[in-house]
Write a protein that holds these residues in place. Structure first.
Motif, mmCIF file in Angstrom:
data_model
loop_
_atom_site.group_PDB
_atom_site.id
_atom_site.type_symbol
_atom_site.label_atom_id
_atom_site.label_comp_id
_atom_site.label_asym_id
_atom_site.label_seq_id
_atom_site.Cartn_x
_atom_site.Cartn_y
_atom_site.Cartn_z
ATOM 1 N N TYR A 161 -18.087 -1.515 6.104
ATOM 2 C CA TYR A 161 -16.910 -2.073 5.450
ATOM 3 C C TYR A 161 -16.425 -1.105 4.383
ATOM 4 N N ALA A 162 -15.173 -1.284 3.988
ATOM 5 C CA ALA A 162 -14.545 -0.346 3.061
ATOM 6 C C ALA A 162 -13.363 -1.021 2.398
ATOM 7 N N PHE A 163 -12.944 -0.439 1.267
ATOM 8 C CA PHE A 163 -11.804 -0.998 0.531
ATOM 9 C C PHE A 163 -11.371 0.000 -0.527
ATOM 10 N N ASP A 164 -10.179 -0.192 -1.048
ATOM 11 C CA ASP A 164 -9.695 0.627 -2.165
ATOM 12 C C ASP A 164 -10.322 0.106 -3.456
ATOM 13 N N THR A 165 -10.960 1.001 -4.199
ATOM 14 C CA THR A 165 -11.595 0.604 -5.453
ATOM 15 C C THR A 165 -10.601 0.481 -6.604
ATOM 16 N N GLY A 166 -9.419 1.093 -6.445
ATOM 17 C CA GLY A 166 -8.406 1.072 -7.502
ATOM 18 C C GLY A 166 -7.820 2.457 -7.681
ATOM 19 N N PRO A 167 -7.280 2.752 -8.853
ATOM 20 C CA PRO A 167 -6.692 4.076 -9.069
ATOM 21 C C PRO A 167 -7.763 5.162 -9.040
#
Length: 383
Positions: A191-197
């Motif tokens: 799984y994966a995702f954007d952590t933020g800036p």
């Protein structure tokens, strides 16, 4: 590949081979890599398109063709550097330049009209190079109800999965994103995702506060400053950090308007410019560590955090990451520590994605993007 930082065009030539006896897994050899910085006037023209009030259809259409010309030139240049001829290249994978990304549900008349826009005309790249070009990857995932991001985890699983080591592959471009590769994982467990800036806020603030600089090269400005606790606490309150997975973000949330708010606060409270840069650097490191604690550690104790992208060249950011991950016993490494190339990582990824497109094989991970089914992403333009 041209990322959210709009630093320039990353172009890679790779040779791909299937690992013997393995359904999943490929061997990739990097034959050549080249980064072509954008001319200042081109970069400024791209940034205008991030403002929806200025991104008129004539400007978007013209830049779509302009970037196609520049991408084609970059492809031919890196092919020449590799010592190969264009006729020896099977396909070009071109991510293009994202100018708008709105992955959240947008219901109208019963339809979900979420959308994403990448420009850099694939038909023009194919015409100029004489090579089939795969482009516009993200929309196929969105058509299957996904967020169209992140896409690189598919290639990271193929290249970095390990039977005994749980790894976190953290890219720090304009936006930060992490791929979780549990030890001995199947594709369904990734799984994966954007952590933020990532570098986005830092770069925007440096451009505003230290012109003509466009980024904190070597992290020297941040290293000379002190973290402003009040500003860091304000930045940490953004709702993005607590949204459920899957999730992705972009310039629409953390772009110029966000940086403008920080500059206004700085002027009102007489904060030092270098302290603001130090704080934005810490925020990126904090967001990565917070994501680990919130979404990953409860299920998987990681052995290593492998950093790629432009942020891997910022020693101050790496220092902050090592401090924040030390209590978890997670080793922080860069792609170079493992003999890789941080700059080439995403260009290589879209070459791999294009390889799967040309073979008519799915190249997304549905549980990563939220898609309802596997999808063959990318539109093929023939020369």
């Amino acid at each position: 590949m041209s990322g959210t930082s709009v630093d320039g065009i990353d172009a890679a030539v790779i040779q791909i081979a299937q690992r013997p006896g393995q359904e999943h897994g490929i061997e990739v050899e990097l034959l050549a890599f080249e980064n072509t910085p954008y001319p200042v006037h081109v970069r400024n023209s791209i940034f205008q398109l991030f403002d929806v009030t200025k991104a008129t259809v004539d400007k978007v259409g013209a830049m779509n063709m302009w970037l196609g010309e520049l991408y084609a030139r970059a492809a031919l240049s890196v092919i020449d550097q590799s010592g190969l001829e264009p006729s020896q290249i099977a396909a070009i994978g071109s991510h293009g330049q994202t100018i708008y990304h709105a992955p959240e549900k947008n219901m109208m008349d019963g339809y979900n009209l979420h959308c994403t826009i990448q420009i850099g005309e694939g038909a023009l790249i194919a015409n100029r190079t004489g090579i089939p070009c795969v482009s516009d990857f993200r929309v196929a995932d969105m058509a299957a109800s996904g967020q169209g991001a992140p896409l690189v985890p598919f290639t990271e699983y193929l290249l970095f999965a390990h039977p005994e080591t749980t790894s976190l592959l953290q890219n720090i471009g304009g936006i930060g994103n992490v791929t979780v590769l549990p030890a001995n994982a199947s594709p369904e467990e990734v799984y994966a995702f954007d952590t933020g800036p990532g570098n986005m806020i830092m770069d925007a603030l440096v451009s505003r506060l230290f012109p003509p600089m466009t980024m904190d090269a070597g992290g020297s400005i941040a290293a000379s400053g002190q973290v402003i606790d009040a500003l860091l606490e304000w930045m940490q309150q953004d709702e993005y950090y607590t949204l459920p997975l899957p999730k992705s973000t972009g310039r629409e949330r953390f772009g110029q308007q966000y940086a403008d708010q920080i500059v206004e606060m700085m002027k009102a409270r007489n904060w030092k410019a270098e302290d603001v840069i130090a704080t934005s650097t810490r925020l990126t490191a904090w967001s990565i560590a917070d994501s680990y604690e919130r979404y990953i550690a409860p299920q998987h104790q990681a052995h290593q955090l492998l950093i790629g992208g432009g942020g891997s060249y910022n020693p101050t950011l790496l220092r902050d990451l090592r401090q924040l991950f030390a209590p978890y016993g997670v080793q922080v490494l860069t792609q170079e520590d493992l003999g890789g190339n941080s700059d080439a990582k995403e260009a290589v990824a879209f070459a791999v994605l294009a390889y799967y497109t040309m073979k008519r094989l799915p190249n997304n991970i549905p549980q990563v993007t939220g898609a309802s089914q596997p999808a063959v992403m990318g539109k093929i333009s023939w020369p």
